[in-house]
Design a protein around this motif. Structure first.
Motif, PDB file in Angstrom:
ATOM      1  N   TYR A   1       5.350   4.534  19.085  1.00 27.88           N
ATOM      2  CA  TYR A   1       5.026   5.928  18.777  1.00 27.88           C
ATOM      3  C   TYR A   1       3.531   6.060  18.479  1.00 27.88           C
ATOM      4  O   TYR A   1       2.851   6.891  19.045  1.00 27.88           O
ATOM      5  N   LEU A   2       3.020   5.254  17.564  1.00 26.29           N
ATOM      6  CA  LEU A   2       1.657   5.423  17.064  1.00 26.29           C
ATOM      7  C   LEU A   2       0.659   4.613  17.888  1.00 26.29           C
ATOM      8  O   LEU A   2       1.041   3.718  18.654  1.00 26.29           O
ATOM      9  N   ARG A   3      -0.611   4.911  17.652  1.00 26.76           N
ATOM     10  CA  ARG A   3      -1.709   4.128  18.244  1.00 26.76           C
ATOM     11  C   ARG A   3      -2.339   3.252  17.182  1.00 26.76           C
ATOM     12  O   ARG A   3      -3.502   2.856  17.298  1.00 26.76           O
ATOM     13  N   GLY A   4      -1.594   2.923  16.185  1.00 26.18           N
ATOM     14  CA  GLY A   4      -2.132   2.138  15.081  1.00 26.18           C
ATOM     15  C   GLY A   4      -2.462   3.027  13.897  1.00 26.18           C
ATOM     16  O   GLY A   4      -2.194   4.231  13.903  1.00 26.18           O
ATOM     17  N   LEU A   5      -3.040   2.423  12.860  1.00 25.87           N
ATOM     18  CA  LEU A   5      -3.377   3.145  11.630  1.00 25.87           C
ATOM     19  C   LEU A   5      -4.863   2.993  11.377  1.00 25.87           C
ATOM     20  O   LEU A   5      -5.304   2.034  10.754  1.00 25.87           O
ATOM     21  N   CYS A   6      -5.651   3.942  11.880  1.00 29.56           N
ATOM     22  CA  CYS A   6      -7.116   3.855  11.770  1.00 29.56           C
ATOM     23  C   CYS A   6      -7.645   4.674  10.598  1.00 29.56           C
ATOM     24  O   CYS A   6      -8.176   4.145   9.646  1.00 29.56           O
ATOM     25  N   PHE A   7      -7.518   5.988  10.691  1.00 24.85           N
ATOM     26  CA  PHE A   7      -8.102   6.859   9.673  1.00 24.85           C
ATOM     27  C   PHE A   7      -7.090   7.927   9.292  1.00 24.85           C
ATOM     28  O   PHE A   7      -6.539   8.600  10.172  1.00 24.85           O
ATOM     29  N   ALA A   8      -6.839   8.065   8.013  1.00 20.09           N
ATOM     30  CA  ALA A   8      -5.884   9.065   7.532  1.00 20.09           C
ATOM     31  C   ALA A   8      -6.542   9.954   6.492  1.00 20.09           C
ATOM     32  O   ALA A   8      -7.261   9.474   5.605  1.00 20.09           O
ATOM     33  N   ILE A   9      -6.286  11.235   6.614  1.00 20.20           N
ATOM     34  CA  ILE A   9      -6.668  12.199   5.580  1.00 20.20           C
ATOM     35  C   ILE A   9      -5.366  12.721   4.990  1.00 20.20           C
ATOM     36  O   ILE A   9      -4.561  13.345   5.693  1.00 20.20           O
ATOM     37  N   VAL A  10      -5.139  12.446   3.745  1.00 20.82           N
ATOM     38  CA  VAL A  10      -3.880  12.822   3.108  1.00 20.82           C
ATOM     39  C   VAL A  10      -4.092  14.093   2.302  1.00 20.82           C
ATOM     40  O   VAL A  10      -4.776  14.068   1.267  1.00 20.82           O
ATOM     41  N   ASP A  11      -3.531  15.184   2.786  1.00 21.66           N
ATOM     42  CA  ASP A  11      -3.574  16.437   2.031  1.00 21.66           C
ATOM     43  C   ASP A  11      -2.547  16.346   0.895  1.00 21.66           C
ATOM     44  O   ASP A  11      -1.514  15.686   1.049  1.00 21.66           O
ATOM     45  N   GLU A  12      -2.838  17.010  -0.224  1.00 29.77           N
ATOM     46  CA  GLU A  12      -1.996  16.890  -1.419  1.00 29.77           C
ATOM     47  C   GLU A  12      -1.805  15.422  -1.762  1.00 29.77           C
ATOM     48  O   GLU A  12      -0.686  14.908  -1.888  1.00 29.77           O
ATOM     49  N   ALA A  13      -2.919  14.717  -1.890  1.00 26.51           N
ATOM     50  CA  ALA A  13      -2.885  13.264  -2.033  1.00 26.51           C
ATOM     51  C   ALA A  13      -2.105  12.827  -3.263  1.00 26.51           C
ATOM     52  O   ALA A  13      -1.449  11.779  -3.240  1.00 26.51           O
TER      53      ALA A  13
ATOM     54  N   ARG B   1       2.695   0.393   0.200  1.00 27.87           N
ATOM     55  CA  ARG B   1       2.414  -0.625   1.215  1.00 27.87           C
ATOM     56  C   ARG B   1       1.980   0.009   2.530  1.00 27.87           C
ATOM     57  O   ARG B   1       1.102  -0.504   3.215  1.00 27.87           O
ATOM     58  N   PHE B   2       2.587   1.136   2.888  1.00 25.45           N
ATOM     59  CA  PHE B   2       2.250   1.761   4.171  1.00 25.45           C
ATOM     60  C   PHE B   2       0.788   2.209   4.201  1.00 25.45           C
ATOM     61  O   PHE B   2       0.040   1.868   5.123  1.00 25.45           O
ATOM     62  N   PHE B   3       0.369   2.982   3.206  1.00 25.29           N
ATOM     63  CA  PHE B   3      -0.971   3.562   3.282  1.00 25.29           C
ATOM     64  C   PHE B   3      -2.066   2.509   3.133  1.00 25.29           C
ATOM     65  O   PHE B   3      -3.201   2.727   3.558  1.00 25.29           O
ATOM     66  N   LYS B   4      -1.746   1.368   2.550  1.00 22.61           N
ATOM     67  CA  LYS B   4      -2.753   0.310   2.446  1.00 22.61           C
ATOM     68  C   LYS B   4      -3.021  -0.358   3.791  1.00 22.61           C
ATOM     69  O   LYS B   4      -3.932  -1.156   3.922  1.00 22.61           O
ATOM     70  N   HIS B   5      -2.235  -0.029   4.809  1.00 18.00           N
ATOM     71  CA  HIS B   5      -2.472  -0.584   6.147  1.00 18.00           C
ATOM     72  C   HIS B   5      -3.542   0.183   6.911  1.00 18.00           C
ATOM     73  O   HIS B   5      -3.985  -0.270   7.970  1.00 18.00           O
ATOM     74  N   TYR B   6      -3.931   1.366   6.438  1.00 19.15           N
ATOM     75  CA  TYR B   6      -4.964   2.129   7.163  1.00 19.15           C
ATOM     76  C   TYR B   6      -6.326   1.437   7.038  1.00 19.15           C
ATOM     77  O   TYR B   6      -6.687   0.956   5.952  1.00 19.15           O
ATOM     78  N   LEU B   7      -7.096   1.446   8.132  1.00 18.77           N
ATOM     79  CA  LEU B   7      -8.445   0.904   8.072  1.00 18.77           C
ATOM     80  C   LEU B   7      -9.306   1.708   7.120  1.00 18.77           C
ATOM     81  O   LEU B   7     -10.152   1.168   6.411  1.00 18.77           O
TER      82      LEU B   7
ATOM     83  N   LEU C   1      -8.689   5.071   4.418  1.00 22.84           N
ATOM     84  CA  LEU C   1      -7.786   6.069   3.840  1.00 22.84           C
ATOM     85  C   LEU C   1      -8.594   7.035   2.994  1.00 22.84           C
ATOM     86  O   LEU C   1      -9.508   6.630   2.273  1.00 22.84           O
ATOM     87  N   SER C   2      -8.272   8.314   3.082  1.00 21.95           N
ATOM     88  CA  SER C   2      -8.953   9.311   2.249  1.00 21.95           C
ATOM     89  C   SER C   2      -7.947  10.382   1.875  1.00 21.95           C
ATOM     90  O   SER C   2      -6.811  10.391   2.371  1.00 21.95           O
ATOM     91  N   GLY C   3      -8.342  11.301   1.019  1.00 16.35           N
ATOM     92  CA  GLY C   3      -7.390  12.322   0.599  1.00 16.35           C
ATOM     93  C   GLY C   3      -8.083  13.522  -0.005  1.00 16.35           C
ATOM     94  O   GLY C   3      -9.297  13.518  -0.248  1.00 16.35           O
ATOM     95  N   MET C   4      -7.299  14.544  -0.242  1.00 12.12           N
ATOM     96  CA  MET C   4      -7.808  15.756  -0.896  1.00 12.12           C
ATOM     97  C   MET C   4      -6.648  16.401  -1.651  1.00 12.12           C
ATOM     98  O   MET C   4      -5.493  16.319  -1.223  1.00 12.12           O
TER      99      MET C   4
END
Length: 660
Positions: free
Chosen positions: A244-256, A406-412, A414-417
């Motif tokens: 499904y995915l192309r890997g876990l590169c950059f994530a912006i987590v809204d309502e972090a 554990r999941f979110f620590k796999h992102y190269l 990670l950021s949030g707001m």
């Protein structure tokens, strides 16, 4: 940005490997160094340095049109791909994205939004007040990273916000020549796989994690790059065609704070049908639990669990004496009966779940929304079906599981707001190594808060809510009444209906036309009763007449498990400099007091409920705040325990040579 330097050229499934330390000393040393690093990065003045650069780049751009933006985007993308993301290249990208927003949406990013975008691009959490335009802010780091050629996930809490945000912001991305898509639980598999190929993908945290787990099942624990490249030669029939995915590169987590902290107590499990028929065991457990007397067990309402006392164990032993396994096994029978007692006494219809189409539907307590693909494990779901007289569904067996930590620590990177991160700054740093930067508001807030009004019982509270609503409605002020559960929202609706007050209800059972209801909630004379569905991410537009009448008036009818959830509901009013009012009408029978109903706290509770002297309401309000804080501490302890269990699991996997 430093995390992207670790990215190998053209990896097929990029993600960060799980971190493992050789010993505790190394782990403590790493934690200390990271703490120092976060303290160095958090001051706002460091983030402000980007502003002057963006202003200069904006002047250099001039008044270019959309064709100019598209042409310039190719140049910026080439620079980002060749030289990486630096402060200078990010400033050029931000200036261009700002111009794209002005031309495509009629919304140019404010300076405070530039600060928020730069904080996120550096792998931090931007704490921006509610109504400050976080959705628009996210386009800055998302488009910059996408132009650098890396896949971006913009993650939020539910499918409604996913679709809304993607559709609203897509003109900006398209003006820059980027593809954008959104993914929801209802999408079929081919559509979902195609959506994940876009440059920028909007998705909910649950959808994303479950799709990642599906990828892990396909990869079967092996992510060897050479093996994947060989598989690519097989085309769509190979392993890569099933991902499904192309890997876990950059994530912006809204309502972090909600995604990374509140929901982190729940492990995500993907399951298959269990072959063993457990229906007889389920029915037997419910019958045994139904035959137990209150003196056999103790209900811990605040912790939402049940314990057996010695008389209960003896009763159970006698009842199971002639029964076969698993009832002949003491540990197993007590576990089953405790689950059944929990279902009977602590899981309530229209609070933790609703019934739709003859099925149990889990209601997410943080968002107030139905989770159609979620079910409780360890037989709880089947016990609930038995309790409600429904057909028992097939029991499920775990195929793959992972926690949010554990999941979110796999992102190269990670950021949030979020609008509410200050209280959990330490937890975000300790678990995810995320610094928090507080961004100032664009305009001064005009939100006004009234003192809490506390009543002795629920009947008095609902009467007060009705009286207050009548007064405000006569003035034409739009009103939003927040409740904690579906049942409470329907109770308020009945109370208002008796008084002839026209109210609309937005909850997990009545969610059709959600967007239309929210669009009208800011009009003169509007009354909306809503669970947390009208909390995070909901933007209630005000009509000019409503703004002149004082803006939206929010009434909280209960304190939630976390004060941050209350603040989110309060944040529906007084946005972007609009006027707004907040007041809380509470009672001493609210659920938040379950955490202080134990024997040790009985005396202060009785004192408050007895005939009150002058000033008792102030004390009662403080008492409710104390109960809420006590619940927050309990939840924080549970999360710490879960992180510790995760670390132990990672160490075990490392020892056995396995990944997730």
């Amino acid at each position: 940005m430093h995390a992207f330097s670790a990215l190998r050229p053209d990896p097929l499934y990029p993600e960060k490997e799980s971190e493992r330390h050789a010993n505790k000393l190394e782990a403590w040393g790493t934690a200390a160094l990271r703490w120092l690093g976060r303290k160095r990065r958090e001051p706002l003045w460091r983030t402000r340095r980007i502003l002057s650069r963006v202003h200069r780049e904006t002047q250099a751009l001039g008044d270019i049109d959309l064709a100019g933006v598209r042409s310039r985007a190719d140049e910026v993308a080439f620079d980002l791909r060749c030289n990486g993301i630096t402060q200078a290249s990010a400033a050029r990208a931000f200036a261009l994205i700002r111009q794209a927003g002005r031309l495509a949406l009629g919304k140019a990013h404010f300076d405070v939004q530039l600060l928020g975008g730069w904080a996120m691009l550096q792998g931090m959490v931007a704490e921006m007040h509610t109504g400050e335009g976080k959705t628009l802010t996210a386009t800055l780091p998302a488009a910059t990273v996408a132009m650098a050629g890396l896949p971006v996930h913009v993650i939020t809490t539910n499918d409604y916000l996913v679709e809304r945000d993607a559709q609203i912001m897509s003109p900006i991305y398209e003006a820059l020549g980027l593809s954008v898509a959104w993914v929801s639980m209802e999408m079929d598999i081919p559509t979902r796989r195609k959506a994940y190929q876009a440059d920028v993908v909007y998705c909910s945290n649950k959808t994303l994690v479950f799709d990642y787990l599906r990828d892990l099942i396909v990869l079967d624990g092996s992510k060897d790059e050479d093996a994947l490249r060989l598989e690519r030669l097989r085309g769509e029939q190979g392993t890569l065609g099933q991902l499904y995915l192309r890997g876990l590169c950059f994530a912006i987590v809204d309502e972090a704070d909600s995604v990374l902290v509140d929901e982190a107590r729940t492990p995500l499990i993907i399951s298959g049908v269990q072959e063993d028929d457990t229906s007889a065991v389920t029915r037997q457990a419910m019958e045994l639990a139904g035959g137990m007397q209150p003196e056999h067990y103790r209900l811990l309402l605040g912790e939402r669990r049940v314990t057996l006392n010695e008389s209960g164990r003896e009763h159970l032993r006698a009842q199971c004496a002639a029964l076969p396994a698993p009832w002949s096994i003491p540990f197993r029978r007590e576990e089953l009966v405790l689950s059944a007692l929990t279902v009977l006494h602590l899981y309530k219809l229209d609070e933790q779940y609703i019934i739709r189409d003859e099925k149990i539907m889990v209601v997410d307590e943080f968002t107030g929304r139905v989770m159609p693909d979620r079910s409780w494990g360890q037989g709880l779901h089947q016990m609930l079906e038995h309790k409600e007289g429904l057909d028992l569904s097939e029991p499920r067996a775990t195929l793959k599981s992972i926690s949010y930590q554990r999941f979110f620590k796999h992102y190269l990177l990670l950021s949030g707001m979020t609008g509410t991160a200050a209280e959990i700054r330490g937890e975000l740093g300790r678990v995810y190594d995320l610094p928090v930067v507080r961004i100032p508001t664009h305009r001064k807030s005009r939100r006004r808060h009234a003192p809490d009004a506390v009543h002795r019982n629920l009947a008095d509270k609902w009467a007060a809510v009705r009286a207050r609503t009548q007064i405000l409605h006569q003035q034409g002020v739009p009103i939003l009444i927040g409740t904690r559960s579906v049942a409470a929202s329907e109770q308020v609706a009945d109370v208002l209906a008796e008084a002839g007050l026209p109210a609309v209800v937005l909850n997990a059972k009545q969610d059709a036309g959600e967007a239309d209801m929210i669009a009208r909630a800011g009009e003169m004379g509007s009354i909306m009763i809503a669970t947390n569905m009208a909390g995070r991410g909901t933007d209630i537009p005000l009509s000019d007449a409503a703004r002149a009448a004082g803006g939206l008036h929010v009434i909280l009818t209960e304190r939630h498990e976390s004060a941050r959830i209350d603040r989110q509901l309060e944040g529906r009013c007084g946005r972007q400099g609009d006027p707004g009012h907040v007041e809380a009408i509470l009672s001493l029978e609210d659920a938040v007091l379950d955490s202080v109903t134990g024997s040790g706290w009985a005396l202060p509770m009785q004192t408050l409920r007895s005939p009150q002297a002058k000033g008792w309401r102030w004390l009662a309000a403080r008492w409710l705040r104390f109960a809420q804080a006590r619940t927050e501490r309990k939840l924080a302890r549970e999360r710490r325990q879960m992180v510790a269990a995760d670390e132990e699991l990672e160490n075990s996997l490392s020892f056995s040579g396995q990944g997730d």
